[in-house]
Design a protein around this motif. Structure first.
Motif, PDB file in Angstrom:
ATOM      1  N   GLY A  69       0.730  -1.339  -0.497  1.00 41.28           N
ATOM      2  CA  GLY A  69       0.047  -0.346   0.623  1.00 41.28           C
ATOM      3  C   GLY A  69       0.729   1.294  -0.253  1.00 41.28           C
ATOM      4  O   GLY A  69       0.562   2.321  -0.057  1.00 41.28           O
ATOM      5  N   THR A  70       1.891   1.385   0.185  1.00 43.14           N
ATOM      6  CA  THR A  70       3.263   2.195  -0.311  1.00 43.14           C
ATOM      7  C   THR A  70       3.551   2.118  -0.966  1.00 43.14           C
ATOM      8  O   THR A  70       4.252   1.062  -1.877  1.00 43.14           O
ATOM      9  CB  THR A  70       3.704   2.380   1.658  1.00 43.14           C
ATOM     10  OG1 THR A  70       3.162   2.213   2.418  1.00 43.14           O
ATOM     11  CG2 THR A  70       4.972   3.526   1.116  1.00 43.14           C
ATOM     12  N   PRO A  71       3.837   3.664  -1.850  1.00 45.98           N
ATOM     13  CA  PRO A  71       5.089   3.342  -3.067  1.00 45.98           C
ATOM     14  C   PRO A  71       6.268   3.147  -3.152  1.00 45.98           C
ATOM     15  O   PRO A  71       7.167   3.393  -1.255  1.00 45.98           O
ATOM     16  CB  PRO A  71       4.988   4.659  -3.699  1.00 45.98           C
ATOM     17  CG  PRO A  71       3.522   5.819  -2.980  1.00 45.98           C
ATOM     18  CD  PRO A  71       2.876   4.678  -1.334  1.00 45.98           C
ATOM     19  N   PHE A  72       7.064   2.526  -3.676  1.00 45.53           N
ATOM     20  CA  PHE A  72       8.306   2.736  -3.682  1.00 45.53           C
ATOM     21  C   PHE A  72       8.550   3.765  -4.293  1.00 45.53           C
ATOM     22  O   PHE A  72       8.110   5.521  -5.206  1.00 45.53           O
ATOM     23  CB  PHE A  72       8.613   1.702  -5.204  1.00 45.53           C
ATOM     24  CG  PHE A  72       8.578   0.053  -5.346  1.00 45.53           C
ATOM     25  CD1 PHE A  72       9.975  -0.198  -4.650  1.00 45.53           C
ATOM     26  CD2 PHE A  72       7.418  -0.767  -5.347  1.00 45.53           C
ATOM     27  CE1 PHE A  72       9.360  -1.468  -4.287  1.00 45.53           C
ATOM     28  CE2 PHE A  72       7.507  -1.642  -5.104  1.00 45.53           C
ATOM     29  CZ  PHE A  72       8.809  -2.550  -4.546  1.00 45.53           C
ATOM     30  N   ASN A  73       9.565   4.733  -3.415  1.00 47.32           N
ATOM     31  CA  ASN A  73      10.509   6.037  -4.149  1.00 47.32           C
ATOM     32  C   ASN A  73      11.919   5.643  -4.763  1.00 47.32           C
ATOM     33  O   ASN A  73      13.086   4.948  -3.679  1.00 47.32           O
ATOM     34  CB  ASN A  73      10.664   6.526  -2.796  1.00 47.32           C
ATOM     35  CG  ASN A  73      10.687   8.021  -2.919  1.00 47.32           C
ATOM     36  OD1 ASN A  73      10.339   8.057  -3.662  1.00 47.32           O
ATOM     37  ND2 ASN A  73      11.174   8.849  -1.703  1.00 47.32           N
ATOM     38  N   LEU A  74      12.559   5.510  -5.463  1.00 49.36           N
ATOM     39  CA  LEU A  74      13.115   5.098  -6.449  1.00 49.36           C
ATOM     40  C   LEU A  74      14.103   6.540  -7.021  1.00 49.36           C
ATOM     41  O   LEU A  74      13.963   7.656  -7.572  1.00 49.36           O
ATOM     42  CB  LEU A  74      12.997   4.673  -7.652  1.00 49.36           C
ATOM     43  CG  LEU A  74      12.326   3.505  -7.348  1.00 49.36           C
ATOM     44  CD1 LEU A  74      11.996   2.674  -9.093  1.00 49.36           C
ATOM     45  CD2 LEU A  74      12.866   2.829  -6.434  1.00 49.36           C
ATOM     46  N   LEU A  75      15.817   6.742  -6.712  1.00 48.67           N
ATOM     47  CA  LEU A  75      16.450   7.870  -6.914  1.00 48.67           C
ATOM     48  C   LEU A  75      17.172   7.271  -8.599  1.00 48.67           C
ATOM     49  O   LEU A  75      17.690   5.893  -9.014  1.00 48.67           O
ATOM     50  CB  LEU A  75      17.594   7.828  -6.012  1.00 48.67           C
ATOM     51  CG  LEU A  75      18.336   8.535  -7.160  1.00 48.67           C
ATOM     52  CD1 LEU A  75      17.503  10.360  -6.248  1.00 48.67           C
ATOM     53  CD2 LEU A  75      19.624   8.343  -6.095  1.00 48.67           C
ATOM     54  N   VAL A  76      16.393   7.442  -9.569  1.00 52.50           N
ATOM     55  CA  VAL A  76      16.519   7.806 -10.733  1.00 52.50           C
ATOM     56  C   VAL A  76      17.380   9.113 -11.808  1.00 52.50           C
ATOM     57  O   VAL A  76      17.136   9.777 -11.732  1.00 52.50           O
ATOM     58  CB  VAL A  76      15.448   7.655 -11.646  1.00 52.50           C
ATOM     59  CG1 VAL A  76      15.240   7.179 -13.307  1.00 52.50           C
ATOM     60  CG2 VAL A  76      14.589   6.695 -10.960  1.00 52.50           C
ATOM     61  N   ALA A  77      18.605   8.683 -12.141  1.00 56.25           N
ATOM     62  CA  ALA A  77      19.570   9.594 -12.554  1.00 56.25           C
ATOM     63  C   ALA A  77      19.127   9.255 -14.747  1.00 56.25           C
ATOM     64  O   ALA A  77      18.878   7.651 -14.956  1.00 56.25           O
ATOM     65  CB  ALA A  77      20.842   9.888 -13.135  1.00 56.25           C
ATOM     66  N   LEU A  78      18.413   9.456 -15.735  1.00 54.39           N
ATOM     67  CA  LEU A  78      18.436   9.778 -17.028  1.00 54.39           C
ATOM     68  C   LEU A  78      19.806  10.649 -17.392  1.00 54.39           C
ATOM     69  O   LEU A  78      20.053  12.212 -17.838  1.00 54.39           O
ATOM     70  CB  LEU A  78      16.775   9.975 -17.789  1.00 54.39           C
ATOM     71  CG  LEU A  78      16.385   9.890 -17.138  1.00 54.39           C
ATOM     72  CD1 LEU A  78      14.668   9.568 -17.739  1.00 54.39           C
ATOM     73  CD2 LEU A  78      16.039   7.905 -17.718  1.00 54.39           C
ATOM     74  N   ASP A  79      20.630  10.168 -18.507  1.00 56.14           N
ATOM     75  CA  ASP A  79      20.745  11.309 -19.788  1.00 56.14           C
ATOM     76  C   ASP A  79      20.293  11.602 -20.629  1.00 56.14           C
ATOM     77  O   ASP A  79      19.328  11.516 -20.682  1.00 56.14           O
ATOM     78  CB  ASP A  79      21.939  10.256 -20.296  1.00 56.14           C
ATOM     79  CG  ASP A  79      22.022   9.349 -21.399  1.00 56.14           C
ATOM     80  OD1 ASP A  79      20.614   9.336 -21.415  1.00 56.14           O
ATOM     81  OD2 ASP A  79      22.983   8.786 -21.509  1.00 56.14           O
ATOM     82  N   PRO A  80      20.571  12.729 -21.452  1.00 51.38           N
ATOM     83  CA  PRO A  80      19.985  13.507 -22.575  1.00 51.38           C
ATOM     84  C   PRO A  80      18.949  12.520 -23.722  1.00 51.38           C
ATOM     85  O   PRO A  80      18.039  12.842 -23.918  1.00 51.38           O
ATOM     86  CB  PRO A  80      20.441  14.077 -23.098  1.00 51.38           C
ATOM     87  CG  PRO A  80      22.039  14.866 -22.384  1.00 51.38           C
ATOM     88  CD  PRO A  80      22.123  12.991 -21.439  1.00 51.38           C
ATOM     89  N   LYS A  81      19.831  11.000 -23.547  1.00 50.21           N
ATOM     90  CA  LYS A  81      19.104   9.987 -24.787  1.00 50.21           C
ATOM     91  C   LYS A  81      18.249   9.480 -24.259  1.00 50.21           C
ATOM     92  O   LYS A  81      17.771   8.109 -24.403  1.00 50.21           O
ATOM     93  CB  LYS A  81      20.817   9.849 -24.989  1.00 50.21           C
ATOM     94  CG  LYS A  81      20.877  11.064 -25.992  1.00 50.21           C
ATOM     95  CD  LYS A  81      22.418   9.972 -27.081  1.00 50.21           C
ATOM     96  CE  LYS A  81      23.101  10.498 -27.702  1.00 50.21           C
ATOM     97  NZ  LYS A  81      23.937   9.322 -28.276  1.00 50.21           N
TER      98      LYS A  81
END
Length: 689
Positions: A69-81
Motif C-alpha cells: 500500500g506504500t509507494p516505492f521511492n526510487l532515485l533515478v538519473a537519466l542522460d539526455p538520450k
C-alpha cells in the motif's frame, strides 16, 4: 473500492547534498528545477561543463502504491538520450523483501536498469528470453521469484516517472510508452503512382507563395526583397510517410526499401520531404545526417526531432520534382510519435533587420500531414500495466475460477458429497491439496492480513487502491471471499481456500494416521483463547494507521509468508515460528487458525453480516444430542447445539452427521421407535400349513 481514486500524499525526500553523495564525481548536481522536481546533473568535458542528464525521485511523478500500500521511492538519473545512469531504491515497504527474501534481491533487480534506455521496450523476463536479436527494441531483465507483483509495480513506477521527465525535459512524447502508441500497418501495399499517392492522402502538398511570405513579415521592420508577383512560388513542399509500405515500396526499388528498413529500428518512422522553388528546407549550413535548421516537426504541441538519414536511394518521382531537394528524415520510436494524430511540420523562414548588428526575425509556415486512418493499427495490448498481468495469468485465473465454481456448487448443495464419510473425506482432502499446491505454492494466492493493512494504510494516507490490481489471484480470491462472507461467513475461506490452513489440516491428518492423539481443550479455555486473535487484529490495524514500520513487523505473526510465499526459504527464527505452529497443529487441531490468526479474526467479524444460518439443526440438537459438538474439531458448537459461525470452518462434518441415519442420534432413535407390523410369511405352493 478497487476503483476508488484519491489524491497523492507522497513527496520526495532527497536534498541536493544527498543526491550529490549518490552521484559521485565527475558528476555534479545543479540547483533543483523551479518548475519540475528534478535536478540537472553536469559533467566536465575538457574546458566546458555539459549537461549529463537529470536526476529525480519516482515518488514525485508516479507514486504507485506497492503491494503493502506504500509507494516505492526510487532515485533515478537519466542522460539526455533517455539512458538510465542510476536506479536506486530509496525506500519501500514490501513485506516479501523486508523480512522475507531480504532486500538484496530487490536491489539487484533495480541495478539491472543501469545502462538501459527508455528507447528500449523493457520487459521482465528471464535469461531464456535473451535470444532476441541485438537490434531488437526489446530488452529483458530478470524478475524475482516469489515477488512478481512487487517487482512489476517497481517497473511501472520507474518507467512511468522516467517517461514523464523525458517528456518534459528530454523532448520525448507526452508521457507515451512506445507500446501504447498506434503503429503504421505493414500489410496495406498496393501498386500506386505519384498521382495516386497524392489522391489517397499518402503524400501531402503545400505551396507557399511569395505573397504569403511577404504578408507574414509585414510590420516586422524587415526589408522586403525586390518585389515579385505575389503568386510566384516561394517554396513547393511535398511530405510523405516513407516507412509506410504503400509509399516506400512504390517510390523505392525493392533493394532501396530493404535498405531503408535496415536503417531504422522497430517503432521508428521515416519521412520523405521534397521541396522546390527559391527557398527549400536545405539551407547553406545543412550537414548530412544532422537535424535541419529550417524544418521542424511537432505533434500535439510537443517538438519531435527530425534527423537526416543520409539516404541516397533513387526515388520514383515525377519529372517535375527530379531536380528538387529531397531528404529522408527519421523520428525515433521512443519520441512517441502517434500515427493517428496529425503531424505539424513547419518551414522556418528567417530574414534580417538592420545593417551593423542585424536582428534575425523568423516566421514559420505550417505543413500539416495526416496519415490516412486505414494505414494505422491500434496497439493490441499494454503489457506494462495491470491489464497485461491479468492477460499473462489468464489460464491460472481460469483454473481458479473453475475450482471456485465447483466449490460453490458443493457448498450450496452438499447432500451428494456428505452422503458417505469416505466421499466427503476424499473430496475435502483433494481440494485442500489443490489449495495448498496450486493456489498457495504455485499461484501465490495466499490471502493475508497484509492485504487488509495495505488498504488501511492507503486510505489513511489518501492513496488510490489500484496497486491491488497487480496481483490478480488475490483480487479474485478476495472477491469470492467477500461474496461468501455474505452467504456462509468466514468458513469458506478458512476451511477451504487458505493454503496455510490446508497445510495444517493435511499435516494433522498425517499425524492422526501415524497414531498421534489430539488434545481437546476444555471449552471454557478454548473460548478464551479464541479471543486472542481479535486482540492481535486490533494491534496490527492500529499500527497500520499510526506506525507503518511497526505494522510491517507485527504482520510477521502470520507464518503464511514463510510457509507459503517463500516455501520456508528464510532465516531460522521465521522458519521455527512457522514449523512450530504446524507441529502444534498435530496435537491441537489448527491451533493457529483458531487462536492467533488476525486474518481469521477479521473475516470472523466481517462474516457477522452473513445472510444464512445454513447448517441444518433439529430440536434435539444440544438437548439431548451432543454428537455434532463432540465431533466438531473446531469446537464451534455450543452445548445448546447453537453453531458459532464466527468460528466455523465449514468442514461439513456436522452436515454429514445431520443427514446420516447411522450417525445422527435423533434419526437413530426414531428408527428404533418405529413400529414394525408383523405379517405372516407367504405360503409356498404344495406346503403344509
Amino acid at each position: 473500492m478497487l476503483l476508488a481514486l484519491a489524491g497523492h500524499a507522497a513527496a520526495g525526500v532527497m536534498t541536493r547534498a544527498g543526491i550529490q553523495k549518490a552521484l559521485p564525481p565527475p558528476l555534479t548536481v545543479g540547483e533543483r528545477d523551479a518548475q519540475l522536481p528534478v535536478w540537472p546533473i553536469f559533467k566536465q568535458d575538457a574546458t566546458t561543463t555539459v549537461l549529463a542528464g537529470y536526476v529525480f525521485e519516482s515518488i514525485d511523478f508516479a507514486p504507485i502504491p506497492g503491494f503493502s500500500g506504500t509507494p516505492f521511492n526510487l532515485l533515478v538519473a537519466l542522460d539526455p538520450k533517455g539512458t538510465f545512469l542510476e536506479v536506486r531504491v530509496l525506500s519501500h515497504h514490501e513485506p516479501v523483501f523486508l523480512e522475507g527474501l531480504g532486500e538484496g534481491p530487490l536491489f539487484r533487480f533495480a541495478d539491472q536498469y543501469r545502462g538501459l534506455s527508455l528507447q528500449q521496450n523493457i520487459k521482465i523476463g528471464s535469461n531464456a528470453n535473451r535470444g532476441e536479436q541485438s537490434s531488437s527494441a526489446n530488452v529483458y531483465i530478470d524478475g524475482v521469484a516469489k515477488a512478481t507483483a512487487s517487482v512489476r509495480i517497481l517497473n511501472q513506477s520507474l518507467l512511468s516517472s522516467a517517461l514523464r521527465v523525458a517528456r518534459a525535459r528530454l523532448g520525448f512524447a507526452a508521457g507515451q510508452d512506445p507500446d501504447r502508441v498506434a503503429r503504421v500497418r505493414q500489410d496495406t501495399y498496393s501498386p500506386m503512382n505519384w498521382e495516386a499517392l497524392l489522391k489517397a492522402g499518402l503524400v501531402s502538398h503545400v505551396r507557399i507563395t511569395q505573397g504569403m511570405v511577404d504578408k507574414a513579415f509585414d510590420g516586422s521592420g524587415v526589408e522586403q526583397p525586390a518585389a515579385g508577383h505575389e503568386n510566384d512560388t516561394f517554396s513547393d513542399v511535398y511530405i510523405a510517410w516513407l516507412s509506410a509500405p504503400p509509399v516506400g515500396r512504390n517510390l523505392m526499388s525493392d533493394a532501396g526499401w530493404k535498405h531503408l528498413l535496415g536503417r531504422i529500428d522497430e517503432g521508428d518512422h521515416a519521412f520523405l520531404v521534397i521541396a522546390s522553388g527559391p527557398y527549400t528546407f536545405v539551407g547553406d549550413r545543412f550537414v548530412r545526417g544532422a537535424v535541419p535548421d529550417r524544418l521542424t516537426l511537432k505533434q500535439n504541441e510537443l517538438p519531435l526531432e527530425l534527423r537526416d538519414l543520409d539516404l541516397d536511394e533513387p526515388l520514383a518521382l515525377p519529372a517535375s520534382l527530379r531536380g528538387a531537394d529531397a531528404k529522408v528524415f527519421r523520428v525515433i520510436g521512443p519520441a512517441g510519435l502517434d500515427p493517428t494524430h496529425a503531424l505539424d511540420f513547419a518551414l522556418r523562414v528567417t530574414r534580417e533587420k538592420g545593417i551593423v548588428y542585424p536582428e534575425r526575425i523568423a516566421r514559420s509556415f505550417a505543413l500539416r500531414y495526416t496519415l490516412p486512418a486505414e494505414q494505422v493499427t491500434m496497439p493490441a495490448s499494454d503489457d506494462k500495466g495491470w491489464q497485461g498481468i491479468w492477460r499473462a495469468r489468464a489460464w491460472e485465473l481460469a483454473v481458479l475460477a473453475a475450482a471456485l465454481a465447483w466449490l460453490t456448487v458443493v457448498l450450496a448443495r452438499p447432500k451428494w458429497i456428505v452422503a458417505t464419510p469416505a466421499r466427503l473425506a476424499r473430496f475435502r482432502t483433494g481440494y485442500l491439496v489443490f489449495t495448498l499446491v496450486f493456489i498457495g505454492w504455485f499461484a501465490q494466492g495466499q490471502l493475508s492480513i497484509v492485504n487488509i493493512t495495505a488498504v488501511v494504510q492507503a486510505v489513511a494516507s489518501g492513496r488510490d487502491l489500484g496497486f491491488l490490481l497487480y496481483d490478480p489471484m488475490t483480487v479474485v480470491l478476495w472477491a469470492f471471499v467477500a461474496l461468501t462472507l455474505l452467504v456462509w461467513g468466514r468458513g469458506t475461506f478458512c476451511g477451504w481456500l487458505c493454503p496455510f490452513g490446508a497445510l495444517q489440516e493435511l499435516l494433522a491428518q498425517a499425524a492422526r494416521f501415524a497414531g498421534v492423539r489430539r488434545i481437546r481443550l476444555h471449552r471454557e479455555l478454548d473460548a478464551k483463547l479464541k479471543r486472542v486473535k481479535y486482540g492481535v487484529l486490533a494491534v496490527i490495524v492500529g499500527l497500520a494507521v499510526m506506525s507503518p514500520a511497526w505494522s510491517d513487523r507485527a504482520v510477521e505473526v502470520e507464518p503464511f509468508k514463510t510457509a507459503i510465499t517463500l516455501g520456508f526459504v528464510r532465516s531460522w527464527p521465521f522458519v521455527a515460528w512457522a514449523a512450530g505452529w504446524l507441529l502444534a497443529g498435530a496435537f491441537v487441531y489448527k491451533g493457529f487458525c483458531r487462536y492467533l490468526c488476525p486474518l481469521g479474526a477479521g473475516l470472523g467479524l466481517l462474516g457477522r453480516v452473513r445472510l444464512l444460518r445454513w447448517i441444518p439443526r433439529r430440536s434435539e440438537c444440544g438437548t439431548p444430542c451432543q454428537t455434532c459438538r463432540h465431533r466438531c474439531e473446531y469446537q464451534a458448537i455450543r452445548p445448546t447445539g447453537t453453531i458459532v459461525y464466527e468460528e466455523c470452518f465449514q468442514c461439513l462434518d456436522c452436515v454429514a452427521i445431520h443427514d446420516s441415519a447411522q450417525r445422527c442420534a435423533p434419526l437413530i432413535a426414531k428408527e428404533r421407535d418405529r413400529v414394525i407390523p408383523i405379517r405372516p410369511l407367504p405360503v409356498a405352493a404344495g406346503s403344509r400349513t
